[in-house]
Design a protein around this motif. Structure first.
Motif, PDB file in Angstrom:
ATOM      1  N   GLY A 127     -12.035   6.897   0.142  1.00  0.00           N
ATOM      2  CA  GLY A 127     -11.194   7.947   0.721  1.00  0.00           C
ATOM      3  C   GLY A 127      -9.759   7.880   0.253  1.00  0.00           C
ATOM      4  N   TRP A 128      -9.170   6.687   0.299  1.00  0.00           N
ATOM      5  CA  TRP A 128      -7.791   6.544  -0.168  1.00  0.00           C
ATOM      6  C   TRP A 128      -7.698   6.758  -1.673  1.00  0.00           C
ATOM      7  CZ3 TRP A 128      -4.407   7.152   3.323  1.00  0.00           C
ATOM      8  CH2 TRP A 128      -4.550   6.643   4.608  1.00  0.00           C
ATOM      9  N   GLY A 129      -8.734   6.382  -2.412  1.00  0.00           N
ATOM     10  CA  GLY A 129      -8.726   6.623  -3.850  1.00  0.00           C
ATOM     11  C   GLY A 129      -8.750   8.104  -4.174  1.00  0.00           C
ATOM     12  N   LEU A 130      -9.559   8.867  -3.442  1.00  0.00           N
ATOM     13  CA  LEU A 130      -9.587  10.320  -3.658  1.00  0.00           C
ATOM     14  C   LEU A 130      -8.224  10.944  -3.361  1.00  0.00           C
ATOM     15  CD1 LEU A 130     -13.081  11.240  -2.163  1.00  0.00           C
ATOM     16  CD2 LEU A 130     -12.391  11.316  -4.573  1.00  0.00           C
ATOM     17  N   ALA A 172       1.976  11.847  -1.070  1.00  0.00           N
ATOM     18  CA  ALA A 172       0.546  11.521  -1.014  1.00  0.00           C
ATOM     19  C   ALA A 172       0.181  10.446  -2.027  1.00  0.00           C
ATOM     20  CB  ALA A 172      -0.276  12.786  -1.264  1.00  0.00           C
ATOM     21  N   ILE A 173       0.814  10.499  -3.218  1.00  0.00           N
ATOM     22  CA  ILE A 173       0.543   9.470  -4.231  1.00  0.00           C
ATOM     23  C   ILE A 173       0.957   8.095  -3.723  1.00  0.00           C
ATOM     24  CG2 ILE A 173       1.273   8.607  -6.493  1.00  0.00           C
ATOM     25  CD1 ILE A 173       1.414  11.528  -7.413  1.00  0.00           C
ATOM     26  N   ALA A 174       2.154   8.018  -3.138  1.00  0.00           N
ATOM     27  CA  ALA A 174       2.647   6.727  -2.630  1.00  0.00           C
ATOM     28  C   ALA A 174       1.758   6.194  -1.517  1.00  0.00           C
ATOM     29  CB  ALA A 174       4.081   6.886  -2.137  1.00  0.00           C
ATOM     30  N   LEU A 175       1.402   7.067  -0.564  1.00  0.00           N
ATOM     31  CA  LEU A 175       0.545   6.638   0.542  1.00  0.00           C
ATOM     32  C   LEU A 175      -0.841   6.235   0.044  1.00  0.00           C
ATOM     33  CD1 LEU A 175       0.009   6.311   3.568  1.00  0.00           C
ATOM     34  CD2 LEU A 175      -0.641   8.728   3.638  1.00  0.00           C
ATOM     35  N   GLY A 176      -1.430   7.075  -0.809  1.00  0.00           N
ATOM     36  CA  GLY A 176      -2.772   6.785  -1.314  1.00  0.00           C
ATOM     37  C   GLY A 176      -2.810   5.514  -2.140  1.00  0.00           C
ATOM     38  N   ASP A 177      -1.801   5.314  -2.985  1.00  0.00           N
ATOM     39  CA  ASP A 177      -1.781   4.125  -3.840  1.00  0.00           C
ATOM     40  C   ASP A 177      -1.624   2.864  -2.999  1.00  0.00           C
ATOM     41  OD1 ASP A 177      -1.812   2.648  -6.150  1.00  0.00           O
ATOM     42  OD2 ASP A 177       0.333   2.830  -6.510  1.00  0.00           O
ATOM     43  N   THR A 178      -0.744   2.918  -1.995  1.00  0.00           N
ATOM     44  CA  THR A 178      -0.530   1.747  -1.135  1.00  0.00           C
ATOM     45  C   THR A 178      -1.803   1.367  -0.383  1.00  0.00           C
ATOM     46  OG1 THR A 178       1.798   2.323  -0.856  1.00  0.00           O
ATOM     47  CG2 THR A 178       0.832   0.815   0.760  1.00  0.00           C
ATOM     48  N   MET A 179      -2.417   2.350   0.242  1.00  0.00           N
ATOM     49  CA  MET A 179      -3.610   2.067   1.032  1.00  0.00           C
ATOM     50  C   MET A 179      -4.818   1.748   0.148  1.00  0.00           C
ATOM     51  SD  MET A 179      -2.393   2.095   3.966  1.00  0.00           S
ATOM     52  CE  MET A 179      -3.949   1.757   4.793  1.00  0.00           C
ATOM     53  N   LEU A 180      -4.873   2.378  -1.038  1.00  0.00           N
ATOM     54  CA  LEU A 180      -5.962   2.045  -1.963  1.00  0.00           C
ATOM     55  C   LEU A 180      -5.865   0.598  -2.403  1.00  0.00           C
ATOM     56  CD1 LEU A 180      -8.348   2.745  -3.799  1.00  0.00           C
ATOM     57  CD2 LEU A 180      -6.698   3.580  -5.493  1.00  0.00           C
ATOM     58  N   HIS A 181      -4.648   0.156  -2.705  1.00  0.00           N
ATOM     59  CA  HIS A 181      -4.474  -1.247  -3.101  1.00  0.00           C
ATOM     60  C   HIS A 181      -4.834  -2.174  -1.946  1.00  0.00           C
ATOM     61  CE1 HIS A 181      -2.796  -4.688  -5.215  1.00  0.00           C
ATOM     62  NE2 HIS A 181      -2.125  -4.996  -4.122  1.00  0.00           N
ATOM     63  N   ARG A 182      -4.440  -1.792  -0.744  1.00  0.00           N
ATOM     64  CA  ARG A 182      -4.737  -2.620   0.435  1.00  0.00           C
ATOM     65  C   ARG A 182      -6.241  -2.754   0.656  1.00  0.00           C
ATOM     66  NH1 ARG A 182      -1.894  -3.797   5.280  1.00  0.00           N
ATOM     67  NH2 ARG A 182      -3.268  -4.126   7.068  1.00  0.00           N
ATOM     68  N   THR A 183      -6.942  -1.633   0.642  1.00  0.00           N
ATOM     69  CA  THR A 183      -8.392  -1.681   0.876  1.00  0.00           C
ATOM     70  C   THR A 183      -9.130  -2.330  -0.285  1.00  0.00           C
ATOM     71  OG1 THR A 183      -8.557   0.588   0.009  1.00  0.00           O
ATOM     72  CG2 THR A 183      -8.373   0.318   2.398  1.00  0.00           C
ATOM     73  N   ALA A 184      -8.639  -2.123  -1.517  1.00  0.00           N
ATOM     74  CA  ALA A 184      -9.300  -2.733  -2.673  1.00  0.00           C
ATOM     75  C   ALA A 184      -9.189  -4.251  -2.624  1.00  0.00           C
ATOM     76  CB  ALA A 184      -8.689  -2.194  -3.961  1.00  0.00           C
ATOM     77  N   THR A 240      -8.736  -6.018   0.034  1.00  0.00           N
ATOM     78  CA  THR A 240      -9.581  -6.459   1.156  1.00  0.00           C
ATOM     79  C   THR A 240     -11.042  -6.558   0.738  1.00  0.00           C
ATOM     80  OG1 THR A 240      -8.070  -5.462   2.764  1.00  0.00           O
ATOM     81  CG2 THR A 240     -10.314  -5.922   3.504  1.00  0.00           C
ATOM     82  N   ASN A 241     -11.526  -5.534   0.032  1.00  0.00           N
ATOM     83  CA  ASN A 241     -12.918  -5.563  -0.440  1.00  0.00           C
ATOM     84  C   ASN A 241     -13.146  -6.723  -1.399  1.00  0.00           C
ATOM     85  OD1 ASN A 241     -13.638  -3.322   1.042  1.00  0.00           O
ATOM     86  ND2 ASN A 241     -13.220  -1.885  -0.618  1.00  0.00           N
ATOM     87  N   TRP A 242     -12.183  -6.964  -2.266  1.00  0.00           N
ATOM     88  CA  TRP A 242     -12.305  -8.055  -3.239  1.00  0.00           C
ATOM     89  C   TRP A 242     -12.416  -9.402  -2.520  1.00  0.00           C
ATOM     90  CZ3 TRP A 242      -9.048  -8.108  -8.343  1.00  0.00           C
ATOM     91  CH2 TRP A 242      -9.429  -9.183  -9.138  1.00  0.00           C
ATOM     92  N   ILE A 243     -11.471  -9.652  -1.624  1.00  0.00           N
ATOM     93  CA  ILE A 243     -11.419 -10.960  -0.969  1.00  0.00           C
ATOM     94  C   ILE A 243     -12.607 -11.156  -0.042  1.00  0.00           C
ATOM     95  CG2 ILE A 243     -10.103 -12.361   0.663  1.00  0.00           C
ATOM     96  CD1 ILE A 243      -7.564 -11.249  -0.545  1.00  0.00           C
ATOM     97  N   THR A 244     -12.984 -10.116   0.698  1.00  0.00           N
ATOM     98  CA  THR A 244     -14.115 -10.278   1.622  1.00  0.00           C
ATOM     99  C   THR A 244     -15.425 -10.468   0.873  1.00  0.00           C
ATOM    100  OG1 THR A 244     -14.216  -7.854   1.786  1.00  0.00           O
ATOM    101  CG2 THR A 244     -13.059  -9.036   3.540  1.00  0.00           C
ATOM    102  N   ALA A 245     -15.581  -9.801  -0.276  1.00  0.00           N
ATOM    103  CA  ALA A 245     -16.794 -10.010  -1.073  1.00  0.00           C
ATOM    104  C   ALA A 245     -16.842 -11.435  -1.619  1.00  0.00           C
ATOM    105  CB  ALA A 245     -16.853  -9.003  -2.220  1.00  0.00           C
ATOM    106  N   VAL A 254     -16.032  -0.657  -7.712  1.00  0.00           N
ATOM    107  CA  VAL A 254     -17.004   0.437  -7.604  1.00  0.00           C
ATOM    108  C   VAL A 254     -16.411   1.624  -6.861  1.00  0.00           C
ATOM    109  CG1 VAL A 254     -19.201   1.099  -6.549  1.00  0.00           C
ATOM    110  CG2 VAL A 254     -19.032  -1.042  -7.797  1.00  0.00           C
ATOM    111  N   SER A 255     -15.722   1.378  -5.749  1.00  0.00           N
ATOM    112  CA  SER A 255     -15.163   2.485  -4.963  1.00  0.00           C
ATOM    113  C   SER A 255     -14.053   3.190  -5.731  1.00  0.00           C
ATOM    114  CB  SER A 255     -14.635   1.958  -3.630  1.00  0.00           C
ATOM    115  OG  SER A 255     -13.695   0.923  -3.831  1.00  0.00           O
ATOM    116  N   ARG A 256     -13.220   2.460  -6.429  1.00  0.00           N
ATOM    117  CA  ARG A 256     -12.151   3.093  -7.222  1.00  0.00           C
ATOM    118  C   ARG A 256     -12.730   3.906  -8.365  1.00  0.00           C
ATOM    119  NH1 ARG A 256      -9.180  -0.094  -9.944  1.00  0.00           N
ATOM    120  NH2 ARG A 256     -10.199  -2.085  -9.551  1.00  0.00           N
ATOM    121  N   PHE A 257     -13.782   3.384  -9.000  1.00  0.00           N
ATOM    122  CA  PHE A 257     -14.422   4.137 -10.070  1.00  0.00           C
ATOM    123  C   PHE A 257     -15.057   5.421  -9.523  1.00  0.00           C
ATOM    124  CE2 PHE A 257     -18.645   5.045 -11.871  1.00  0.00           C
ATOM    125  CZ  PHE A 257     -18.248   5.569 -13.092  1.00  0.00           C
ATOM    126  N   THR A 258     -15.684   5.321  -8.357  1.00  0.00           N
ATOM    127  CA  THR A 258     -16.299   6.513  -7.767  1.00  0.00           C
ATOM    128  C   THR A 258     -15.240   7.577  -7.471  1.00  0.00           C
ATOM    129  OG1 THR A 258     -17.991   5.103  -6.768  1.00  0.00           O
ATOM    130  CG2 THR A 258     -17.775   7.331  -5.902  1.00  0.00           C
TER     131      THR A 258
END
Length: 625
Positions: free
Chosen positions: A39-42, A83-95, A97-102, A148-152
């Protein structure tokens, strides 16, 4: 799942049938995080791709001298920037998180599997490979899972932009719609070779890591035999092979990156050349050309994620394959269904621990009576190690053997936690973790054996003196112990490990050569201390030391995989030639000489008896006459 919530209460049961299946399983178990990142990537990518429309609208407003449209374009650009600033910040945060939790999930799975397999793990997988999987491989696996989510998001954005350009300006949009797939797929012919080179690099890096790990672990032995230079040369060769493989892989990925820059550049030239012709003919406005040109130029940003996902998969696939290989190992064929940690705890709380009794191994016929010190002599040291593991309820992987029994309970039928709480196995080369001596002895225990009593029984006085000198306040319990106890001698490490096992005070203690690195005087005192401290508790010592065997209440000799003799040491050493050969280290020549002497003595005794018999016969004849 947030980083603050780690570790997982239960990391789950992985699909370890193959590397790709394991990656797919990880992705499915992080579906919520993946959707957030998507969602944040989109939001981020669509906001970036909205900039060309705002720029084109502004250019056209200037051409037409329209203040209202210019203000609208400025507002659109400002909104896109936010929107770019918000999306990029949250995308990095969630990405992240996904990396570390995996990665954390994989590490927990590996730790659980390592704890479940115990020493049996290294008989199937090299220690260096386990280190490589638990360090570098988990990062690469986490990288692919989060990418995967960023690529999607990038893929969806590219499709939407291409369709939007066709609707916005069909004459140029069709060119973009045809050109973008060619740009995205242009590197496909290069990916198989890049993947093979990456696999070769990872394989060579794993071998180098394994060699380095084995060299460090055996450094003391290497120094003793003067083999440092030999292994150093081997590691130099291995590291150079890794370097050459990395350079070849980097060249291929550099070529892929160059193609990813070249093809969008060619598409941009085609769009600009065709668009200028349309503007010259008056078929499109200048603002429309600027919009399409800017959109094609910015498409290289989401298209870059196509290259990243290919690279992430190429590097993570062999890593996932290695991780799946380790995670697919099982304790034994008799206990293939692995219980989770929660289930083990529940089973233990519900009375999963057996009440006690004699320890019996149906494979060899070994019987260790309850509450007694039993010594076991094996002619084959490897067989002794396997027997020790089996007595602890951890048979070799895929070893089709009957379970060892404690009383009426089969150890393989117990949850792993219950089995290990009942029977503790100290292997031939125990590991000392880094920390203080107090932390080393802070282990799950019955509480009936004090640390000082265990240290005294293990004859650790000189070790305590040495540690006291290294402590800032002369407290040996607060003295630091380096990783694997490398600052200590082999005998000191062995005695501290024995003290740790004695502190635990399990119902059954199995020791594999616990005094092989100490001198005979210390060994004799350890034997007395061990017998005194473990009085009334079942203890099995696998050894060939005459000093330990002489203190044992019962000695069992195992030959060719089965019990050959049972008794006490002083009896067996005189009556069992094979036992005597193992314990006294007799050579074949010495055994042959002793056998010959025994045969001669027997022959002489038989001749003497025959002579005496003939003499008595002659006397009887004379008396009769």
């Amino acid at each position: 799942m947030q980083i603050s919530d780690l570790p997982y209460t239960d990391p789950g049961v992985p699909d370890a049938r193959s590397g790709p299946r394991f990656l797919w399983w990880l992705g499915r178990n992080q579906l919520a995080g993946q959707l957030k990142s998507l969602g944040w990537g989109l939001l981020h990518f669509t906001s970036v791709m909205a900039l060309p429309y705002g720029v084109g609208l502004a250019v056209q407003a200037v051409v037409e001298r329209s203040g209202a449209r210019l203000a609208l374009a400025g507002a659109l650009l400002a909104l896109s920037g936010v929107a770019i600033a918000l999306g990029d910040t949250m995308l990095h945060r969630t990405a992240v998180t996904n990396w570390i939790t995996a990665a954390a999930r994989v590490q927990q799975l590996l730790a659980r599997k390592t704890a479940g397999l115990g020493a049996a793990l290294t008989r199937r997988v090299a220690a260096g490979e386990v280190v490589a999987v638990s360090t570098g491989d988990v990062e690469k696996i986490g990288w692919f899972v989060e990418a995967v989510s960023r690529f999607t998001a990038a893929f969806v954005t590219v499709v939407v932009v291409c369709v939007g350009l066709v609707v916005y300006q069909p004459q140029l949009g069709v060119v973009v719609l045809i050109g973008v797939p060619l740009v995205a797929l242009g590197v496909l012919p290069l990916l198989p070779r890049a993947t093979r080179l990456a696999d070769v690099q990872r394989e060579k890096a794993g071998r180098a890591t394994e060699l380095a790990s084995d060299t460090v672990a055996g450094l003391r032995v290497l120094r003793g035999i003067g083999g440092e230079e030999l292994f150093l040369d081997r590691y130099r060769t291995a590291s150079q092979e890794v370097r050459r493989a990395a350079v070849r892989s980097a060249r291929m990925w550099s070529l892929i990156s160059a193609v990813q820059v070249l093809l969008p550049g060619l598409l941009l030239i085609v769009v600009l050349w065709h668009g200028l012709g349309l503007v010259r003919d008056g078929r499109i406005a200048v603002g429309e050309l600027v919009t399409v040109y800017s959109a094609v130029m910015l498409l290289s940003y989401p298209l870059h994620h196509f290259e990243e996902i290919a690279m992430a998969y190429s590097f993570s696939r062999p890593s996932a394959k290695r991780a799946a290989r380790v995670l697919s190992l099982e304790r034994s064929t008799a206990a293939t269904e692995e219980t989770t940690a929660a289930e083990e705890t529940t089973a233990a709380d519900e009375g999963g621990t057996p009440a006690g009794g004699d320890l019996y191994d149906p494979v060899t016929g070994l019987l260790a009576p309850e509450g007694r010190l039993t010594a076991v002599v094996c002619g084959d040291p490897d067989a002794a190690g396997r027997l020790a593991e089996r007595l602890g309820g951890h048979p070799a992987l895929d070893e089709p053997v009957a379970s060892v029994r404690l009383g009426d309970t089969a150890l393989d039928e117990l949850p792993l936690a219950a089995a290990r709480a009942t029977v503790l196995v100290q292997d031939k080369d125990p590991v000392l973790l880094s920390g203080t001596l107090r932390e080393l002895l802070d282990v799950p225990a019955s509480g009936l054996v004090a640390a000082q009593d265990a240290l005294a029984a293990a004859e650790c006085d000189d070790v305590l003196d040495a540690l006291a000198q290294a402590s800032v306040d002369d407290d040996p319990m607060a003295a630091p112990i380096t990783e694997r106890g490398r600052s200590l001698s082999g005998g000191q490490r062995q005695r501290l490990a024995l003290a740790r096992s004695l502190v635990t005070d399990p119902e059954v203690l199995v020791l594999d050569e616990p005094t092989s690195a100490v001198d005979s005087h210390t060994e004799a005192r350890i034997a007395d201390g061990l017998r005194g401290l473990r009085r009334g508790r079942t203890t099995v010592v696998l050894t060939s030391s005459p000093l330990l065997l002489d203190r044992a209440e019962r000695v069992v000799f195992v030959h060719d995989g089965e019990v050959a003799a049972v008794g006490v040491h002083r009896e067996l050493v005189h009556t069992q030639a094979r036992y005597r050969a193992v314990v006294t280290r007799e050579t074949d020549e010495e055994q042959a000489a002793q056998a010959a002497q025994a045969a001669q003595a027997a022959e002489a005794e038989r001749a003497a008896h025959q002579g005496a018999g003939r003499g008595r016969t002659r006397i009887e004849i004379e008396e009769t006459a």
